[in-house]
Motif scaffolding. Structure first.
Motif, PDB file in Angstrom:
ATOM      1  N   THR A   1       0.797  -1.227   0.000  1.00  0.00           N
ATOM      2  CA  THR A   1       0.000   0.000   0.000  1.00  0.00           C
ATOM      3  C   THR A   1       0.829   1.276   0.000  1.00  0.00           C
ATOM      4  OG1 THR A   1      -0.137  -0.050   2.421  1.00  0.00           O
ATOM      5  CG2 THR A   1      -1.908  -1.136   1.187  1.00  0.00           C
ATOM      6  N   THR A   2       2.147   1.150   0.106  1.00  0.00           N
ATOM      7  CA  THR A   2       3.017   2.331   0.086  1.00  0.00           C
ATOM      8  C   THR A   2       4.228   2.048  -0.798  1.00  0.00           C
ATOM      9  OG1 THR A   2       4.395   1.679   1.973  1.00  0.00           O
ATOM     10  CG2 THR A   2       2.348   2.887   2.454  1.00  0.00           C
ATOM     11  N   LEU A   3       4.913   3.109  -1.221  1.00  0.00           N
ATOM     12  CA  LEU A   3       6.125   2.928  -2.009  1.00  0.00           C
ATOM     13  C   LEU A   3       7.227   2.294  -1.174  1.00  0.00           C
ATOM     14  CD1 LEU A   3       4.566   4.642  -4.058  1.00  0.00           C
ATOM     15  CD2 LEU A   3       6.694   5.862  -4.526  1.00  0.00           C
ATOM     16  N   ALA A   4       7.240   2.565   0.126  1.00  0.00           N
ATOM     17  CA  ALA A   4       8.240   1.947   0.998  1.00  0.00           C
ATOM     18  C   ALA A   4       8.090   0.430   0.998  1.00  0.00           C
ATOM     19  CB  ALA A   4       8.117   2.498   2.415  1.00  0.00           C
ATOM     20  N   GLU A   5       6.854  -0.047   0.990  1.00  0.00           N
ATOM     21  CA  GLU A   5       6.616  -1.488   0.943  1.00  0.00           C
ATOM     22  C   GLU A   5       7.030  -2.064  -0.404  1.00  0.00           C
ATOM     23  OE1 GLU A   5       2.511  -1.918   1.897  1.00  0.00           O
ATOM     24  OE2 GLU A   5       2.786  -1.520   4.039  1.00  0.00           O
ATOM     25  N   PHE A   6       6.796  -1.322  -1.489  1.00  0.00           N
ATOM     26  CA  PHE A   6       7.238  -1.775  -2.805  1.00  0.00           C
ATOM     27  C   PHE A   6       8.768  -1.848  -2.862  1.00  0.00           C
ATOM     28  CE2 PHE A   6       3.060  -1.408  -4.737  1.00  0.00           C
ATOM     29  CZ  PHE A   6       3.147  -2.319  -5.773  1.00  0.00           C
ATOM     30  N   GLU A   7       9.440  -0.882  -2.261  1.00  0.00           N
ATOM     31  CA  GLU A   7      10.899  -0.891  -2.254  1.00  0.00           C
ATOM     32  C   GLU A   7      11.419  -2.146  -1.551  1.00  0.00           C
ATOM     33  OE1 GLU A   7      14.665   1.998  -1.015  1.00  0.00           O
ATOM     34  OE2 GLU A   7      12.674   2.383  -0.187  1.00  0.00           O
ATOM     35  N   LYS A   8      10.837  -2.476  -0.406  1.00  0.00           N
ATOM     36  CA  LYS A   8      11.267  -3.655   0.344  1.00  0.00           C
ATOM     37  C   LYS A   8      10.996  -4.937  -0.431  1.00  0.00           C
ATOM     38  CE  LYS A   8      10.665  -5.913   4.842  1.00  0.00           C
ATOM     39  NZ  LYS A   8       9.961  -5.840   6.158  1.00  0.00           N
ATOM     40  N   ALA A   9       9.827  -5.025  -1.048  1.00  0.00           N
ATOM     41  CA  ALA A   9       9.478  -6.219  -1.808  1.00  0.00           C
ATOM     42  C   ALA A   9      10.358  -6.373  -3.039  1.00  0.00           C
ATOM     43  CB  ALA A   9       8.005  -6.171  -2.207  1.00  0.00           C
ATOM     44  N   ALA A  10      10.663  -5.247  -3.705  1.00  0.00           N
ATOM     45  CA  ALA A  10      11.514  -5.291  -4.898  1.00  0.00           C
ATOM     46  C   ALA A  10      12.916  -5.759  -4.539  1.00  0.00           C
ATOM     47  CB  ALA A  10      11.567  -3.920  -5.556  1.00  0.00           C
ATOM     48  N   ARG A  11      13.409  -5.346  -3.382  1.00  0.00           N
ATOM     49  CA  ARG A  11      14.740  -5.776  -2.958  1.00  0.00           C
ATOM     50  C   ARG A  11      14.812  -7.290  -2.840  1.00  0.00           C
ATOM     51  NH1 ARG A  11      18.723  -7.484  -2.855  1.00  0.00           N
ATOM     52  NH2 ARG A  11      20.571  -7.137  -1.565  1.00  0.00           N
ATOM     53  N   GLN A  12      13.743  -7.906  -2.365  1.00  0.00           N
ATOM     54  CA  GLN A  12      13.710  -9.356  -2.183  1.00  0.00           C
ATOM     55  C   GLN A  12      13.623 -10.106  -3.509  1.00  0.00           C
ATOM     56  OE1 GLN A  12      10.318  -9.759   0.401  1.00  0.00           O
ATOM     57  NE2 GLN A  12      11.410  -9.043   2.222  1.00  0.00           N
ATOM     58  N   LYS A  13      13.100  -9.463  -4.551  1.00  0.00           N
ATOM     59  CA  LYS A  13      12.902 -10.114  -5.837  1.00  0.00           C
ATOM     60  C   LYS A  13      14.064  -9.903  -6.802  1.00  0.00           C
ATOM     61  CE  LYS A  13       7.826 -10.166  -6.189  1.00  0.00           C
ATOM     62  NZ  LYS A  13       7.592 -11.384  -6.948  1.00  0.00           N
ATOM     63  N   THR A  14      14.967  -8.987  -6.488  1.00  0.00           N
ATOM     64  CA  THR A  14      15.961  -8.520  -7.442  1.00  0.00           C
ATOM     65  C   THR A  14      17.336  -9.092  -7.129  1.00  0.00           C
ATOM     66  OG1 THR A  14      14.713  -6.450  -7.623  1.00  0.00           O
ATOM     67  CG2 THR A  14      16.931  -6.449  -8.497  1.00  0.00           C
ATOM     68  N   SER A  15      18.121  -9.367  -8.179  1.00  0.00           N
ATOM     69  CA  SER A  15      19.476  -9.873  -7.988  1.00  0.00           C
ATOM     70  C   SER A  15      20.344  -8.818  -7.326  1.00  0.00           C
ATOM     71  CB  SER A  15      20.085 -10.268  -9.330  1.00  0.00           C
ATOM     72  OG  SER A  15      20.374  -9.113 -10.104  1.00  0.00           O
ATOM     73  N   GLU A  16      21.434  -9.275  -6.716  1.00  0.00           N
ATOM     74  CA  GLU A  16      22.331  -8.356  -6.023  1.00  0.00           C
ATOM     75  C   GLU A  16      22.896  -7.304  -6.979  1.00  0.00           C
ATOM     76  OE1 GLU A  16      23.801  -6.715  -2.720  1.00  0.00           O
ATOM     77  OE2 GLU A  16      22.647  -8.592  -2.719  1.00  0.00           O
ATOM     78  N   PHE A  17      23.303  -7.744  -8.170  1.00  0.00           N
ATOM     79  CA  PHE A  17      23.860  -6.810  -9.141  1.00  0.00           C
ATOM     80  C   PHE A  17      22.824  -5.779  -9.575  1.00  0.00           C
ATOM     81  CE2 PHE A  17      24.307  -5.762 -13.706  1.00  0.00           C
ATOM     82  CZ  PHE A  17      25.435  -4.957 -13.617  1.00  0.00           C
ATOM     83  N   ALA A  18      21.600  -6.256  -9.894  1.00  0.00           N
ATOM     84  CA  ALA A  18      20.557  -5.342 -10.355  1.00  0.00           C
ATOM     85  C   ALA A  18      20.187  -4.338  -9.270  1.00  0.00           C
ATOM     86  CB  ALA A  18      19.322  -6.135 -10.787  1.00  0.00           C
ATOM     87  N   TRP A  19      20.053  -4.814  -8.033  1.00  0.00           N
ATOM     88  CA  TRP A  19      19.673  -3.904  -6.952  1.00  0.00           C
ATOM     89  C   TRP A  19      20.772  -2.874  -6.692  1.00  0.00           C
ATOM     90  CZ3 TRP A  19      15.233  -2.610  -5.082  1.00  0.00           C
ATOM     91  CH2 TRP A  19      15.176  -1.826  -3.930  1.00  0.00           C
ATOM     92  N   SER A  20      22.010  -3.317  -6.758  1.00  0.00           N
ATOM     93  CA  SER A  20      23.129  -2.403  -6.560  1.00  0.00           C
ATOM     94  C   SER A  20      23.140  -1.324  -7.632  1.00  0.00           C
ATOM     95  CB  SER A  20      24.451  -3.175  -6.566  1.00  0.00           C
ATOM     96  OG  SER A  20      25.547  -2.290  -6.498  1.00  0.00           O
ATOM     97  N   TYR A  21      22.875  -1.718  -8.871  1.00  0.00           N
ATOM     98  CA  TYR A  21      22.885  -0.755  -9.966  1.00  0.00           C
ATOM     99  C   TYR A  21      21.744   0.253  -9.821  1.00  0.00           C
ATOM    100  CZ  TYR A  21      22.563   1.342 -14.543  1.00  0.00           C
ATOM    101  OH  TYR A  21      22.494   2.263 -15.560  1.00  0.00           O
ATOM    102  N   VAL A  22      20.551  -0.238  -9.533  1.00  0.00           N
ATOM    103  CA  VAL A  22      19.379   0.642  -9.440  1.00  0.00           C
ATOM    104  C   VAL A  22      19.487   1.580  -8.244  1.00  0.00           C
ATOM    105  CG1 VAL A  22      16.894   0.667  -8.949  1.00  0.00           C
ATOM    106  CG2 VAL A  22      17.823  -0.904 -10.661  1.00  0.00           C
ATOM    107  N   SER A  23      19.965   1.071  -7.121  1.00  0.00           N
ATOM    108  CA  SER A  23      19.946   1.839  -5.878  1.00  0.00           C
ATOM    109  C   SER A  23      21.167   2.715  -5.688  1.00  0.00           C
ATOM    110  CB  SER A  23      19.836   0.884  -4.683  1.00  0.00           C
ATOM    111  OG  SER A  23      18.694   0.068  -4.805  1.00  0.00           O
ATOM    112  N   ARG A  24      22.195   2.512  -6.488  1.00  0.00           N
ATOM    113  CA  ARG A  24      23.480   3.172  -6.259  1.00  0.00           C
ATOM    114  C   ARG A  24      23.364   4.694  -6.211  1.00  0.00           C
ATOM    115  NH1 ARG A  24      26.656   5.577  -9.820  1.00  0.00           N
ATOM    116  NH2 ARG A  24      25.548   4.662 -11.590  1.00  0.00           N
ATOM    117  N   PRO A  25      23.752   5.288  -5.073  1.00  0.00           N
ATOM    118  CA  PRO A  25      23.852   6.755  -5.015  1.00  0.00           C
ATOM    119  C   PRO A  25      25.247   7.192  -5.422  1.00  0.00           C
ATOM    120  CG  PRO A  25      24.184   5.865  -2.838  1.00  0.00           C
ATOM    121  CD  PRO A  25      23.977   4.672  -3.764  1.00  0.00           C
ATOM    122  N   GLY A  26      25.428   8.463  -5.646  1.00  0.00           N
ATOM    123  CA  GLY A  26      26.751   8.963  -5.982  1.00  0.00           C
ATOM    124  C   GLY A  26      27.613   9.119  -4.743  1.00  0.00           C
ATOM    125  N   LYS A  27      28.867   8.691  -4.837  1.00  0.00           N
ATOM    126  CA  LYS A  27      29.857   8.865  -3.765  1.00  0.00           C
ATOM    127  C   LYS A  27      29.296   8.435  -2.404  1.00  0.00           C
ATOM    128  CE  LYS A  27      33.122  10.449  -6.388  1.00  0.00           C
ATOM    129  NZ  LYS A  27      34.386   9.716  -6.587  1.00  0.00           N
TER     130      LYS A  27
END
Length: 382
Positions: free
Chosen positions: A7-33
């Protein structure tokens, strides 16, 4: 967890982390520096407080908005992001279908893994803009502009805040769950090298023009019939230059904090940019938008529309096109409710008077603190 229970974007973020490969999650979530700007994008919204107007007739709300002459059902669209296939096999085609189902816009990245024509065919009734790279060969740029027009894209987006690209694709695993390729960049159907290879990095270096200038922006504007949006504007000077060149819209963006770390949160510079363009170009915002309340704050401070990047990818990872639709629906519903609670029946009711920065209250509190004999505010013992 089923997406119907999210019901919230925070819940979608948590669920997506569980479904996504380590490489993909690292690429999508990567902040600068150190991630200062990435973090501040979210936190900055909390520094703005809403002052609602009550006892207004808000029984019926209208969230529709018009951007660059196209009517959307609500002022939340999808920003350009790369390599959607890392998150779902249907890639950008699924993202486009999710956006089209909600009658909002999607900006297709040049780094997409489906061609601009394939994405157009997947969502023929959708509102699509195309994010164009700057190339050394302007003939190639011209051909891409023509392709975008023919495929029904209704605006061209240029990025101003990425003078250099990281072509090495470091930390790419030796085997990926699916092949990655970029049909909007390659001249041929066969990639010039594997992802992470020196051959591919060399191809990009020779093909893509880095450190583009205002002259390149002006060339694009003169060589397309479509409106041009300049993404990555944070300074007043750049906003004024965009207006002088006849740019149709500017997108206040810091690339999700993935480029220059230490820059301001986009919501903090929004009013300056709005003032600088003086109504001669539309102004949009991305970066840190996670709730409908965030959306309303951005609209109150002068944005005509906001764009989301990572949240759309979370929806895609969770449930393809339907997941994208659900993320957009959550934001639309939250905006609708926030409008009602703020006394706004339509988007034009959202005015700057609805928002005040928390520093206003801090300043007033300081004015009323007891002062010592030197007329100075005493320091806290803590």
């Amino acid at each position: 967890m089923a997406t119907t229970t999210l019901t919230t974007l925070a819940e979608f973020e948590k669920a997506a982390r569980q479904k996504t490969s380590e490489f993909a999650w690292s690429y999508v979530s990567r902040p600068g520096k150190d991630g200062q700007t990435h973090t501040d994008n979210r936190q900055a919204f909390k520094r703005y407080r809403l002052i609602p107007r009550n006892l207004r007739d808000v029984y019926i709300r209208d969230t529709s908005v018009t951007i660059l002459g196209t009517k959307l059902d609500f002022p939340i669209a999808i920003a350009p992001t790369a390599t959607h296939r890392l998150l779902h096999p249907d890639a950008e085609s699924a993202t486009a279908r999710g956006a089209a189902s909600m009658n909002t816009a999607m900006v297709l990245s040049s780094w997409s893994e489906h061609s601009l024509e394939k994405v157009a065919a997947a969502a023929p009734r959708g509102v699509r803009w195309f994010y164009l790279l700057f190339y050394r060969d302007r003939g190639r740029m011209k051909r891409l502009l023509v392709r975008a027009e023919r495929a029904g894209y209704t605006a061209i987006v240029l990025t101003a805040d990425q003078p250099f690209f990281t072509f090495s694709f470091r930390k790419v695993p030796s085997t990926l769950p699916m092949p990655l390729w970029f049909p909007n960049i390659y001249l041929e159907d066969v990639p010039p090298g594997a992802l992470g290879s020196l051959e591919l990095a060399d191809y990009f270096k020779k093909t893509i023009k880095e450190a583009a200038t205002w002259e390149d922006v002006e060339w694009v504007r003169k060589n397309t019939r479509l409106p041009v949006v300049l993404k990555g504007i944070l300074s007043v000077e750049d906003a004024k230059m965009a207006v002088r060149l006849g740019i149709d819209a500017v997108l206040v963006s810091n690339h999700g904090g993935r480029q220059l770390d230490g820059g301001p949160a986009t919501i903090d510079v929004l009013t300056n940019i709005v003032r600088a363009v003086g109504g001669e170009a539309e102004v949009y915002l991305d970066g840190g938008v996670r709730t409908g309340t965030d959306v309303l704050k951005a609209l109150a401070l002068g944005a005509r529309c906001v764009f989301i990047g990572r949240p759309a990818l979370w929806g895609l990872a969770c449930n393809g096109a339907e997941g994208v639709q659900q993320v957009l629906q959550i934001l639309k519903d939250e905006l609708n409710l926030t409008m009602a609670r703020s006394g706004c029946a339509k988007i034009s009711d959202i005015q700057p008077s609805l928002v005040v920065h928390e520093s206003y209250y801090l300043y007033r509190q300081m004015l009323h603190l007891p002062r010592n004999g030197n007329n100075m505010i005493p320091k806290s013992k803590y």
